[in-house]
Every structure is written in C-alpha cells, then in structure tokens.
Design a protein around this motif. Structure first.
Motif, PDB file in Angstrom:
ATOM      1  N   ARG A  15       0.738  -1.199  -0.011  1.00  0.00           N
ATOM      2  CA  ARG A  15       0.095   0.117   0.120  1.00  0.00           C
ATOM      3  C   ARG A  15       0.806   1.217  -0.058  1.00  0.00           C
ATOM      4  N   ASP A  16       0.606   2.162  -0.967  1.00  0.00           N
ATOM      5  CA  ASP A  16       1.200   3.301  -0.859  1.00  0.00           C
ATOM      6  C   ASP A  16       0.506   4.249   0.193  1.00  0.00           C
ATOM      7  N   ARG A  17       1.448   4.639   1.015  1.00  0.00           N
ATOM      8  CA  ARG A  17       0.846   5.426   2.261  1.00  0.00           C
ATOM      9  C   ARG A  17       0.580   6.979   1.776  1.00  0.00           C
ATOM     10  N   ALA A  19      -0.487   8.276  -1.351  1.00  0.00           N
ATOM     11  CA  ALA A  19      -1.451   8.133  -2.339  1.00  0.00           C
ATOM     12  C   ALA A  19      -2.574   7.254  -1.890  1.00  0.00           C
ATOM     13  N   GLY A  20      -2.332   6.392  -1.228  1.00  0.00           N
ATOM     14  CA  GLY A  20      -3.384   5.518  -0.739  1.00  0.00           C
ATOM     15  C   GLY A  20      -3.866   4.411  -1.883  1.00  0.00           C
ATOM     16  N   ILE A  21      -2.878   4.120  -2.526  1.00  0.00           N
ATOM     17  CA  ILE A  21      -3.151   3.062  -3.667  1.00  0.00           C
ATOM     18  C   ILE A  21      -2.478   1.664  -3.451  1.00  0.00           C
ATOM     19  N   PRO A  22      -3.399   0.760  -3.346  1.00  0.00           N
ATOM     20  CA  PRO A  22      -2.665  -0.647  -2.999  1.00  0.00           C
ATOM     21  C   PRO A  22      -2.459  -1.385  -4.299  1.00  0.00           C
ATOM     22  N   ASP A  47       3.046  -1.485   4.236  1.00  0.00           N
ATOM     23  CA  ASP A  47       2.944  -0.185   3.801  1.00  0.00           C
ATOM     24  C   ASP A  47       4.093   0.654   3.535  1.00  0.00           C
ATOM     25  N   SER A  54       3.559   6.914  -6.856  1.00  0.00           N
ATOM     26  CA  SER A  54       3.670   8.251  -6.300  1.00  0.00           C
ATOM     27  C   SER A  54       5.085   8.778  -6.244  1.00  0.00           C
TER      28      SER A  54
END
Length: 81
Positions: A15-17, A19-22, A47, A54
C-alpha cells in the motif's frame, strides 16, 4: 541448484501511504498483518512510503539538485563551481 533454500513466493499487497493506492504482486513478504484483497483472499500487507505510483521521478514532479543541494534553474546540468 539446491532445492528448498528459497523462501516461498505468494501474493502480497503493498500500500502506498502517500496516495493510498494498494497493489497486488507476488513476494516473499512475511508480515504479521493481513488485508483482504478484492477477490476475498487474505494477503500479507506492507505499507510503503514511495512506490512507483507516487514516486516523484515517475510522476514528473522530480527536481534536479546540484552537488551543493541547490535546485537547478535550467534543464541542463550546471558546470559552475
């Protein structure tokens, strides 16, 4: 090559902390935390701070710094010293 010396590869979620993209990929990640993916399977989750979604270089927001840490004013490398 010897058998049984490599860790098992399995689906894992990163998970991209920022951008919130998993995103789902295969990894040898052994995390104590799991998350349920879209298909209902439970996968280990990690995470990450800056993945490719990003990362400034990949998104085009990267800035070039000279050796003193100053931001370049032009698109070419500065030869001033």
């Amino acid at each position: 090559m010897r058998h049984g010396i490599r860790p098992a590869s399995r689906p894992a979620v990163f998970r991209d902390r920022a951008a919130g993209i998993p995103f789902l990929t295969r990894s040898t990640l052994d995390s104590g935390r799991t998350v349920e993916w879209e298909d209902g399977t439970a996968c280990p989750v990690a995470d990450v701070e800056i993945p490719s979604a990003s990362h400034p270089f990949r998104t085009g927001t990267a800035r070039v710094l000279d050796t003193a840490g100053r931001v370049e004013r032009s698109g070419t490398a500065s030869a001033r010293r």
